[in-house]
Design a protein around this motif. Structure first.
Motif, PDB file in Angstrom:
ATOM      1  N   ARG A   1      -4.410  -6.743  -0.495  1.00 50.57           N
ATOM      2  CA  ARG A   1      -3.532  -5.362   0.204  1.00 50.57           C
ATOM      3  C   ARG A   1      -3.356  -4.694  -0.454  1.00 50.57           C
ATOM      4  O   ARG A   1      -3.322  -3.180   0.802  1.00 50.57           O
ATOM      5  CB  ARG A   1      -2.403  -6.019  -0.977  1.00 50.57           C
ATOM      6  CG  ARG A   1      -1.002  -5.580  -1.043  1.00 50.57           C
ATOM      7  CD  ARG A   1      -0.414  -5.337   0.153  1.00 50.57           C
ATOM      8  NE  ARG A   1       0.913  -5.754   0.838  1.00 50.57           N
ATOM      9  CZ  ARG A   1       2.117  -6.313   0.623  1.00 50.57           C
ATOM     10  NH1 ARG A   1       1.210  -6.773   1.683  1.00 50.57           N
ATOM     11  NH2 ARG A   1       3.383  -5.822   1.117  1.00 50.57           N
ATOM     12  N   ARG A   2      -4.318  -3.530  -1.498  1.00 49.04           N
ATOM     13  CA  ARG A   2      -4.645  -2.588  -1.900  1.00 49.04           C
ATOM     14  C   ARG A   2      -5.872  -1.702  -0.590  1.00 49.04           C
ATOM     15  O   ARG A   2      -5.622  -0.397  -0.153  1.00 49.04           O
ATOM     16  CB  ARG A   2      -5.979  -2.301  -2.788  1.00 49.04           C
ATOM     17  CG  ARG A   2      -6.258  -0.777  -3.309  1.00 49.04           C
ATOM     18  CD  ARG A   2      -6.837  -0.716  -4.511  1.00 49.04           C
ATOM     19  NE  ARG A   2      -8.318  -1.687  -4.433  1.00 49.04           N
ATOM     20  CZ  ARG A   2      -9.595  -1.961  -4.407  1.00 49.04           C
ATOM     21  NH1 ARG A   2      -9.468  -0.807  -3.041  1.00 49.04           N
ATOM     22  NH2 ARG A   2     -10.455  -2.821  -3.902  1.00 49.04           N
ATOM     23  N   ASP A   3      -6.668  -2.339   0.181  1.00 47.93           N
ATOM     24  CA  ASP A   3      -7.113  -1.704   1.402  1.00 47.93           C
ATOM     25  C   ASP A   3      -6.648  -1.804   2.555  1.00 47.93           C
ATOM     26  O   ASP A   3      -6.578  -0.703   2.842  1.00 47.93           O
ATOM     27  CB  ASP A   3      -8.608  -3.461   1.527  1.00 47.93           C
ATOM     28  CG  ASP A   3      -9.523  -3.410  -0.028  1.00 47.93           C
ATOM     29  OD1 ASP A   3      -9.565  -2.138  -0.072  1.00 47.93           O
ATOM     30  OD2 ASP A   3     -10.274  -4.207   0.668  1.00 47.93           O
ATOM     31  N   GLU A   4      -5.471  -2.968   2.621  1.00 48.25           N
ATOM     32  CA  GLU A   4      -4.313  -2.426   3.534  1.00 48.25           C
ATOM     33  C   GLU A   4      -3.190  -1.216   3.761  1.00 48.25           C
ATOM     34  O   GLU A   4      -3.144  -0.340   4.502  1.00 48.25           O
ATOM     35  CB  GLU A   4      -3.016  -3.556   3.436  1.00 48.25           C
ATOM     36  CG  GLU A   4      -4.093  -4.962   3.874  1.00 48.25           C
ATOM     37  CD  GLU A   4      -3.081  -5.922   4.025  1.00 48.25           C
ATOM     38  OE1 GLU A   4      -1.582  -6.069   3.392  1.00 48.25           O
ATOM     39  OE2 GLU A   4      -3.150  -7.208   4.288  1.00 48.25           O
ATOM     40  N   ARG A   5      -3.078  -0.886   2.138  1.00 46.63           N
ATOM     41  CA  ARG A   5      -2.262   0.388   1.930  1.00 46.63           C
ATOM     42  C   ARG A   5      -3.906   1.580   2.199  1.00 46.63           C
ATOM     43  O   ARG A   5      -3.170   2.700   1.961  1.00 46.63           O
ATOM     44  CB  ARG A   5      -1.924   0.294   1.058  1.00 46.63           C
ATOM     45  CG  ARG A   5      -1.039  -0.944   0.844  1.00 46.63           C
ATOM     46  CD  ARG A   5       0.042  -1.069  -1.282  1.00 46.63           C
ATOM     47  NE  ARG A   5       0.915   0.663  -0.865  1.00 46.63           N
ATOM     48  CZ  ARG A   5       1.422   0.673  -1.816  1.00 46.63           C
ATOM     49  NH1 ARG A   5       1.340   0.323  -2.928  1.00 46.63           N
ATOM     50  NH2 ARG A   5       2.253   1.998  -1.491  1.00 46.63           N
TER      51      ARG A   5
ATOM     52  N   ALA B   1       0.994  -5.672  -9.235  1.00 42.24           N
ATOM     53  CA  ALA B   1       2.050  -6.248  -7.879  1.00 42.24           C
ATOM     54  C   ALA B   1       2.562  -5.724  -7.428  1.00 42.24           C
ATOM     55  O   ALA B   1       3.005  -5.132  -5.701  1.00 42.24           O
ATOM     56  CB  ALA B   1       2.215  -7.450  -8.211  1.00 42.24           C
ATOM     57  N   ARG B   2       4.070  -4.615  -7.943  1.00 41.28           N
ATOM     58  CA  ARG B   2       4.764  -4.510  -7.657  1.00 41.28           C
ATOM     59  C   ARG B   2       4.636  -3.025  -7.265  1.00 41.28           C
ATOM     60  O   ARG B   2       4.988  -2.298  -6.080  1.00 41.28           O
ATOM     61  CB  ARG B   2       5.977  -2.933  -8.860  1.00 41.28           C
ATOM     62  CG  ARG B   2       6.596  -4.998  -9.341  1.00 41.28           C
ATOM     63  CD  ARG B   2       7.848  -4.393 -10.531  1.00 41.28           C
ATOM     64  NE  ARG B   2       8.176  -5.462 -11.135  1.00 41.28           N
ATOM     65  CZ  ARG B   2       7.999  -5.862 -12.755  1.00 41.28           C
ATOM     66  NH1 ARG B   2       7.031  -4.841 -13.103  1.00 41.28           N
ATOM     67  NH2 ARG B   2       8.249  -6.761 -13.120  1.00 41.28           N
ATOM     68  N   PHE B   3       3.272  -2.207  -7.818  1.00 38.98           N
ATOM     69  CA  PHE B   3       2.787  -0.585  -6.847  1.00 38.98           C
ATOM     70  C   PHE B   3       2.210  -1.368  -5.474  1.00 38.98           C
ATOM     71  O   PHE B   3       2.406  -0.235  -4.618  1.00 38.98           O
ATOM     72  CB  PHE B   3       1.650  -0.281  -8.426  1.00 38.98           C
ATOM     73  CG  PHE B   3       0.820   1.024  -7.504  1.00 38.98           C
ATOM     74  CD1 PHE B   3       1.484   1.733  -6.882  1.00 38.98           C
ATOM     75  CD2 PHE B   3      -0.019  -0.004  -7.116  1.00 38.98           C
ATOM     76  CE1 PHE B   3       1.177   2.062  -6.655  1.00 38.98           C
ATOM     77  CE2 PHE B   3      -1.018   0.874  -6.455  1.00 38.98           C
ATOM     78  CZ  PHE B   3      -0.407   2.365  -6.105  1.00 38.98           C
ATOM     79  N   LEU B   4       1.946  -2.271  -5.801  1.00 35.40           N
ATOM     80  CA  LEU B   4       1.732  -2.326  -4.892  1.00 35.40           C
ATOM     81  C   LEU B   4       1.869  -3.286  -2.936  1.00 35.40           C
ATOM     82  O   LEU B   4       1.534  -3.286  -2.247  1.00 35.40           O
ATOM     83  CB  LEU B   4      -0.028  -3.576  -4.267  1.00 35.40           C
ATOM     84  CG  LEU B   4      -1.547  -3.780  -4.909  1.00 35.40           C
ATOM     85  CD1 LEU B   4      -1.621  -3.970  -5.429  1.00 35.40           C
ATOM     86  CD2 LEU B   4      -1.908  -2.406  -4.252  1.00 35.40           C
TER      87      LEU B   4
END
Length: 69
Positions: free
Chosen positions: A14-18, A61-64
């Motif tokens: 998810r971090r990579d996607e962002r 998790a919320r941040f992402l």
């Protein structure tokens, strides 16, 4: 049943996607870099007490944009 991956893998993906580096995610989420590195690597040996870990996981998790549950 479909294998969705580990918690660390899901968070890293998810971090990579962002388009965020670990350093950027740490600064913006206010979760210490060393904890993010350990969580995303599924290396739980160096993580703090479970009560603190749960808080960090929920915040990250919320941040992402993920459901913290």
């Amino acid at each position: 049943m479909e294998d969705r991956g580990s918690v660390g893998r899901i968070l890293r993906q998810r971090r990579d996607e962002r388009g965020l580096s670990l350093e950027e995610a740490s600064a913006q989420s206010r979760v210490p870099l060393r904890l993010l590195q350990a969580i995303e690597s599924d290396d739980y040996r160096l993580l703090p007490d479970p009560l603190y870990l749960i808080r960090f996981l929920r915040d990250y998790a919320r941040f992402l944009g993920l459901d913290p549950a």
